[in-house]
Design a protein around this motif. Structure first.
Motif, PDB file in Angstrom:
ATOM      1  N   LEU A 179     -21.085  -7.801  -5.126  1.00  0.00           N
ATOM      2  CA  LEU A 179     -20.935  -6.384  -5.466  1.00  0.00           C
ATOM      3  C   LEU A 179     -19.743  -5.761  -4.728  1.00  0.00           C
ATOM      4  O   LEU A 179     -18.954  -5.015  -5.328  1.00  0.00           O
ATOM      5  N   PHE A 180     -19.583  -6.077  -3.459  1.00  0.00           N
ATOM      6  CA  PHE A 180     -18.432  -5.585  -2.684  1.00  0.00           C
ATOM      7  C   PHE A 180     -17.127  -6.067  -3.317  1.00  0.00           C
ATOM      8  O   PHE A 180     -16.168  -5.303  -3.455  1.00  0.00           O
ATOM      9  N   ILE A 181     -17.099  -7.342  -3.683  1.00  0.00           N
ATOM     10  CA  ILE A 181     -15.882  -7.922  -4.255  1.00  0.00           C
ATOM     11  C   ILE A 181     -15.579  -7.305  -5.616  1.00  0.00           C
ATOM     12  O   ILE A 181     -14.429  -6.965  -5.904  1.00  0.00           O
ATOM     13  N   VAL A 182     -16.597  -7.135  -6.439  1.00  0.00           N
ATOM     14  CA  VAL A 182     -16.401  -6.520  -7.753  1.00  0.00           C
ATOM     15  C   VAL A 182     -15.848  -5.102  -7.593  1.00  0.00           C
ATOM     16  O   VAL A 182     -14.879  -4.719  -8.257  1.00  0.00           O
ATOM     17  N   GLY A 183     -16.429  -4.322  -6.709  1.00  0.00           N
ATOM     18  CA  GLY A 183     -15.950  -2.956  -6.481  1.00  0.00           C
ATOM     19  C   GLY A 183     -14.517  -2.919  -5.995  1.00  0.00           C
ATOM     20  O   GLY A 183     -13.699  -2.109  -6.475  1.00  0.00           O
ATOM     21  N   THR A 184     -14.194  -3.796  -5.070  1.00  0.00           N
ATOM     22  CA  THR A 184     -12.842  -3.850  -4.526  1.00  0.00           C
ATOM     23  C   THR A 184     -11.838  -4.246  -5.600  1.00  0.00           C
ATOM     24  O   THR A 184     -10.750  -3.667  -5.704  1.00  0.00           O
ATOM     25  N   MET A 185     -12.183  -5.213  -6.415  1.00  0.00           N
ATOM     26  CA  MET A 185     -11.262  -5.677  -7.449  1.00  0.00           C
ATOM     27  C   MET A 185     -11.118  -4.666  -8.585  1.00  0.00           C
ATOM     28  O   MET A 185     -10.039  -4.537  -9.163  1.00  0.00           O
ATOM     29  N   LEU A 186     -12.180  -3.916  -8.886  1.00  0.00           N
ATOM     30  CA  LEU A 186     -12.034  -2.824  -9.858  1.00  0.00           C
ATOM     31  C   LEU A 186     -11.030  -1.793  -9.333  1.00  0.00           C
ATOM     32  O   LEU A 186     -10.167  -1.321 -10.081  1.00  0.00           O
ATOM     33  N   GLY A 187     -11.137  -1.476  -8.050  1.00  0.00           N
ATOM     34  CA  GLY A 187     -10.178  -0.557  -7.434  1.00  0.00           C
ATOM     35  C   GLY A 187      -8.760  -1.096  -7.488  1.00  0.00           C
ATOM     36  O   GLY A 187      -7.807  -0.360  -7.768  1.00  0.00           O
ATOM     37  N   ALA A 188      -8.604  -2.397  -7.242  1.00  0.00           N
ATOM     38  CA  ALA A 188      -7.274  -3.007  -7.286  1.00  0.00           C
ATOM     39  C   ALA A 188      -6.692  -2.947  -8.702  1.00  0.00           C
ATOM     40  O   ALA A 188      -5.516  -2.616  -8.886  1.00  0.00           O
ATOM     41  N   ILE A 189      -7.514  -3.253  -9.692  1.00  0.00           N
ATOM     42  CA  ILE A 189      -7.041  -3.233 -11.081  1.00  0.00           C
ATOM     43  C   ILE A 189      -6.645  -1.812 -11.489  1.00  0.00           C
ATOM     44  O   ILE A 189      -5.581  -1.600 -12.084  1.00  0.00           O
ATOM     45  N   PHE A 190      -7.477  -0.824 -11.153  1.00  0.00           N
ATOM     46  CA  PHE A 190      -7.144   0.559 -11.480  1.00  0.00           C
ATOM     47  C   PHE A 190      -5.874   1.013 -10.764  1.00  0.00           C
ATOM     48  O   PHE A 190      -5.078   1.771 -11.321  1.00  0.00           O
ATOM     49  N   THR A 191      -5.661   0.530  -9.538  1.00  0.00           N
ATOM     50  CA  THR A 191      -4.432   0.861  -8.817  1.00  0.00           C
ATOM     51  C   THR A 191      -3.221   0.302  -9.548  1.00  0.00           C
ATOM     52  O   THR A 191      -2.213   1.001  -9.727  1.00  0.00           O
ATOM     53  N   HIS A 192      -3.300  -0.945  -9.986  1.00  0.00           N
ATOM     54  CA  HIS A 192      -2.179  -1.538 -10.730  1.00  0.00           C
ATOM     55  C   HIS A 192      -1.918  -0.796 -12.039  1.00  0.00           C
ATOM     56  O   HIS A 192      -0.768  -0.620 -12.436  1.00  0.00           O
ATOM     57  N   ILE A 193      -2.984  -0.358 -12.691  1.00  0.00           N
ATOM     58  CA  ILE A 193      -2.815   0.418 -13.926  1.00  0.00           C
ATOM     59  C   ILE A 193      -2.172   1.766 -13.605  1.00  0.00           C
ATOM     60  O   ILE A 193      -1.244   2.202 -14.296  1.00  0.00           O
ATOM     61  N   LYS A 194      -2.636   2.404 -12.527  1.00  0.00           N
ATOM     62  CA  LYS A 194      -2.126   3.722 -12.127  1.00  0.00           C
ATOM     63  C   LYS A 194      -0.621   3.701 -11.874  1.00  0.00           C
ATOM     64  O   LYS A 194       0.100   4.614 -12.272  1.00  0.00           O
ATOM     65  N   ILE A 195      -0.144   2.631 -11.224  1.00  0.00           N
ATOM     66  CA  ILE A 195       1.289   2.579 -10.905  1.00  0.00           C
ATOM     67  C   ILE A 195       2.093   1.859 -11.989  1.00  0.00           C
ATOM     68  O   ILE A 195       3.270   1.581 -11.806  1.00  0.00           O
ATOM     69  N   LYS A 196       1.405   1.540 -13.093  1.00  0.00           N
ATOM     70  CA  LYS A 196       2.040   0.934 -14.262  1.00  0.00           C
ATOM     71  C   LYS A 196       2.663  -0.430 -13.957  1.00  0.00           C
ATOM     72  O   LYS A 196       3.761  -0.741 -14.416  1.00  0.00           O
ATOM     73  N   ASP A 197       1.939  -1.224 -13.184  1.00  0.00           N
ATOM     74  CA  ASP A 197       2.360  -2.604 -12.923  1.00  0.00           C
ATOM     75  C   ASP A 197       2.191  -3.437 -14.188  1.00  0.00           C
ATOM     76  O   ASP A 197       1.409  -3.091 -15.077  1.00  0.00           O
ATOM     77  N   PHE A 203       0.834  -1.203   0.000  1.00  0.00           N
ATOM     78  CA  PHE A 203       0.000   0.000   0.000  1.00  0.00           C
ATOM     79  C   PHE A 203       0.871   1.257   0.000  1.00  0.00           C
ATOM     80  O   PHE A 203       0.485   2.280  -0.557  1.00  0.00           O
ATOM     81  N   GLY A 204       2.057   1.169   0.610  1.00  0.00           N
ATOM     82  CA  GLY A 204       3.006   2.275   0.523  1.00  0.00           C
ATOM     83  C   GLY A 204       3.485   2.475  -0.911  1.00  0.00           C
ATOM     84  O   GLY A 204       3.582   3.604  -1.401  1.00  0.00           O
ATOM     85  N   ARG A 205       3.749   1.370  -1.593  1.00  0.00           N
ATOM     86  CA  ARG A 205       4.170   1.417  -3.000  1.00  0.00           C
ATOM     87  C   ARG A 205       3.067   2.003  -3.879  1.00  0.00           C
ATOM     88  O   ARG A 205       3.340   2.706  -4.843  1.00  0.00           O
ATOM     89  N   TYR A 206       1.812   1.715  -3.518  1.00  0.00           N
ATOM     90  CA  TYR A 206       0.679   2.242  -4.281  1.00  0.00           C
ATOM     91  C   TYR A 206       0.463   3.732  -4.017  1.00  0.00           C
ATOM     92  O   TYR A 206      -0.278   4.394  -4.740  1.00  0.00           O
ATOM     93  N   GLY A 207       1.069   4.234  -2.945  1.00  0.00           N
ATOM     94  CA  GLY A 207       0.888   5.637  -2.596  1.00  0.00           C
ATOM     95  C   GLY A 207      -0.344   5.907  -1.744  1.00  0.00           C
ATOM     96  O   GLY A 207      -0.803   7.037  -1.649  1.00  0.00           O
ATOM     97  N   TYR A 208      -0.872   4.850  -1.106  1.00  0.00           N
ATOM     98  CA  TYR A 208      -2.070   4.992  -0.277  1.00  0.00           C
ATOM     99  C   TYR A 208      -1.693   5.056   1.197  1.00  0.00           C
ATOM    100  O   TYR A 208      -0.755   4.396   1.637  1.00  0.00           O
ATOM    101  N   PRO A 209      -2.450   5.799   1.996  1.00  0.00           N
ATOM    102  CA  PRO A 209      -2.180   5.871   3.433  1.00  0.00           C
ATOM    103  C   PRO A 209      -2.593   4.575   4.138  1.00  0.00           C
ATOM    104  O   PRO A 209      -3.394   3.787   3.615  1.00  0.00           O
ATOM    105  N   GLY A 210      -2.055   4.378   5.338  1.00  0.00           N
ATOM    106  CA  GLY A 210      -2.356   3.174   6.115  1.00  0.00           C
ATOM    107  C   GLY A 210      -3.836   3.004   6.403  1.00  0.00           C
ATOM    108  O   GLY A 210      -4.344   1.886   6.440  1.00  0.00           O
TER     109      GLY A 210
END
Length: 117
Positions: free
Chosen positions: A72-90, A33-40
Motif C-alpha cells: 500500500l505504501f509503495i502503491v501510494g508513492t508510485m501514484l504520486g510519482a506518476i501524477f508528478t510526471h504528468i503534472k510536469i509534462k514528462d 525534486f527541484g525540477r518537480y517544484g517540490y521543497p527539500g
C-alpha cells in the motif's frame, strides 16, 4: 507465501531501500525534486515513506499483514510519482519505472490483501 511472492517482495524491498536512501542526499534526487517544484523536505519525506514501505515489504516475507501495508505504501508513492510526471509534462518513458513499480506494489498488495481484513 509462494516462492514468487518472496522473490517479488525481496526485489521490491531492496529496490525501495535503495531509492529511498537516494532521496536523502543524492545530487540527482535534489535536482529532480527541484525540477518537480517540490521543497527539500518533501524529498526527505518521500525517502522515508519509501524506506518504510521497503522494510514493511521485506518484513512481509514473514508476516502477510506487513507485506500488504508495504504494498500500500509503495502503491501510494508510485501514484504520486506518476501524477508528478504528468503534472510536469514528462514523456511516458520517464513514467515507465514508476508504472512498473506501481504494478509490482499492486501485486504484493493483492497477494496479501486478505490479511488486512
Amino acid at each position: 507465501m509462494t516462492v514468487l511472492s518472496i522473490i517479488l517482495q525481496s526485489i521490491l524491498g531492496l529496490g525501495f531501500l535503495m531509492f529511498g536512501f537516494m532521496k536523502f542526499g543524492s545530487k540527482q534526487m535534489v535536482d529532480e525534486f527541484g525540477r518537480y517544484g517540490y521543497p527539500g523536505g518533501f524529498r526527505i519525506f518521500t525517502g522515508l515513506v519509501e524506506v518504510i514501505g521497503a522494510v514493511l515489504v521485506i518484513s512481509g516475507i514473514w508476516n502477510d499483514k506487513l507485506a500488504a501495508w508495504g504494498g500500500l505504501f509503495i502503491v501510494g508513492t508510485m501514484l504520486g510519482a506518476i501524477f508528478t510526471h504528468i503534472k510536469i509534462k514528462d514523456s511516458v518513458s520517464k513514467m515507465m519505472m514508476p508504472i512498473v513499480l506501481l504494478i509490482l506494489g499492486l501485486i504484493v498488495l493483492l497477494i496479501n490483501f486478505d490479511s488486512l481484513l
